[in-house]
Design an enzyme around this catalytic site. Structure first.
Site, PDB file in Angstrom:
ATOM      1  N   ASP A 189      -0.255  89.908 159.319  1.00  0.00           N
ATOM      2  CA  ASP A 189      -0.187  91.087 160.186  1.00  0.00           C
ATOM      3  C   ASP A 189      -0.159  90.654 161.652  1.00  0.00           C
ATOM      4  OD1 ASP A 189      -0.379  92.586 157.908  1.00  0.00           O
ATOM      5  OD2 ASP A 189      -2.525  92.971 158.118  1.00  0.00           O
ATOM      6  N   ARG A 190       0.272  91.558 162.507  1.00  0.00           N
ATOM      7  CA  ARG A 190       0.388  91.227 163.936  1.00  0.00           C
ATOM      8  C   ARG A 190      -0.953  90.778 164.514  1.00  0.00           C
ATOM      9  NH1 ARG A 190       0.977  94.185 168.949  1.00  0.00           N
ATOM     10  NH2 ARG A 190       0.567  96.164 167.904  1.00  0.00           N
TER      11      ARG A 190
END
Ligand code: URA
Length: 237
Positions: free
Chosen positions: A101-102
């Site tokens: 995920d970011r």
């Protein structure tokens, strides 16, 4: 490109001659004889005509220390992507073997070897992935037992396979999972009434994030790290 066109272009022969070379078993793609002239061949294939090497694919494997805020994607109009951290020629060649995920930091693997990356990321291979997790609330006493039994993921209609939770503090733990489903760690903690506030991947199988890499830095995998990805039918420990 189609194999007959590729052979014709590389050997400066007609496509008819190229087809004959293929159907008589003189052409190998990735060490396999290919007799189908229509088979697609891309720039990642190693192609031989008899003993003559027409195109060589050099496998590339890297680990990157993914920084917070970077997307695991090739391009994005809004956010920086991990590809932007790579030197220019590598950006065109590599793909991600698994995503983060970011907001997640840590170990990210990039390669140009599709078969290798599939084996590394296939849930069926059960390759352990280890994460350091920070949570908003103290981790419940029953969480380790719930994770060991498996958490039901409604979207996929599956239970996660047994995961190991090691408590490091009231709101910190090390979690080992054996698949890599979308937002898996966050969804597992959500299922026990908590929220992940920080997530860092430490390792995949025997491939550990190199402690000398600062966020944004990367290095080539060693032959031992590359070899740990199982060949068909075997498992990585
Ligand atoms: N699980 C998540 O929820 N996010 C990640 O980035 C990796 C695993």
């Amino acid at each position: 490109m189609r194999l007959d066109r590729f052979i014709a272009r590389q050997t400066e022969q007609s496509q008819q001659t190229a087809r004959l070379l293929i159907t008589t078993g003189r052409v190998q793609v990735d060490d396999q004889v290919v007799r189908d002239a229509q088979q697609a061949v891309d720039r990642f294939a190693t192609v031989r005509l008899d003993d003559r090497l027409l195109q060589q694919h050099t496998p590339l494997h890297f680990m990157l220390h993914k920084p917070h805020g970077y997307l695991s994607a090739t391009c994005d109009p809004l956010h920086p992507t991990v590809m932007e951290l790579l030197a220019e020629p590598l950006r065109q060649q590599l793909h991600l073997a698994g995503r983060l995920d970011r907001s997640t930091t840590g170990l990210l693997i990039l390669t140009n070897d599709g078969l290798w990356s599939r084996r590394l990321t296939e849930p069926g291979q059960r390759i352990p992935k280890v994460y350091l997790v920070g949570t908003a609330e103290p981790i419940a006493a029953h969480a380790a037992e719930c994770f060991a039994q498996g958490i039901h993921l409604a979207r996929e209609g599956v239970d996660t396979s047994p995961a190991q939770l090691q408590l490091l503090g009231p709101c910190q733990a090390r979690l080992t999972i054996h698949e890599g489903r979308h937002h898996q760690v966050k969804r597992m903690f959500h299922a026990v009434g908590n929220r992940v506030t920080s997530l860092h991947r430490e390792s995949m199988g025997i491939i550990e994030l190199d402690p000398t890499l600062h966020p944004g830095q990367y290095r080539a995998l060693t032959p031992r790290e590359i070899a740990c990805v199982p060949v068909a039918g075997s498992r990585l420990v």
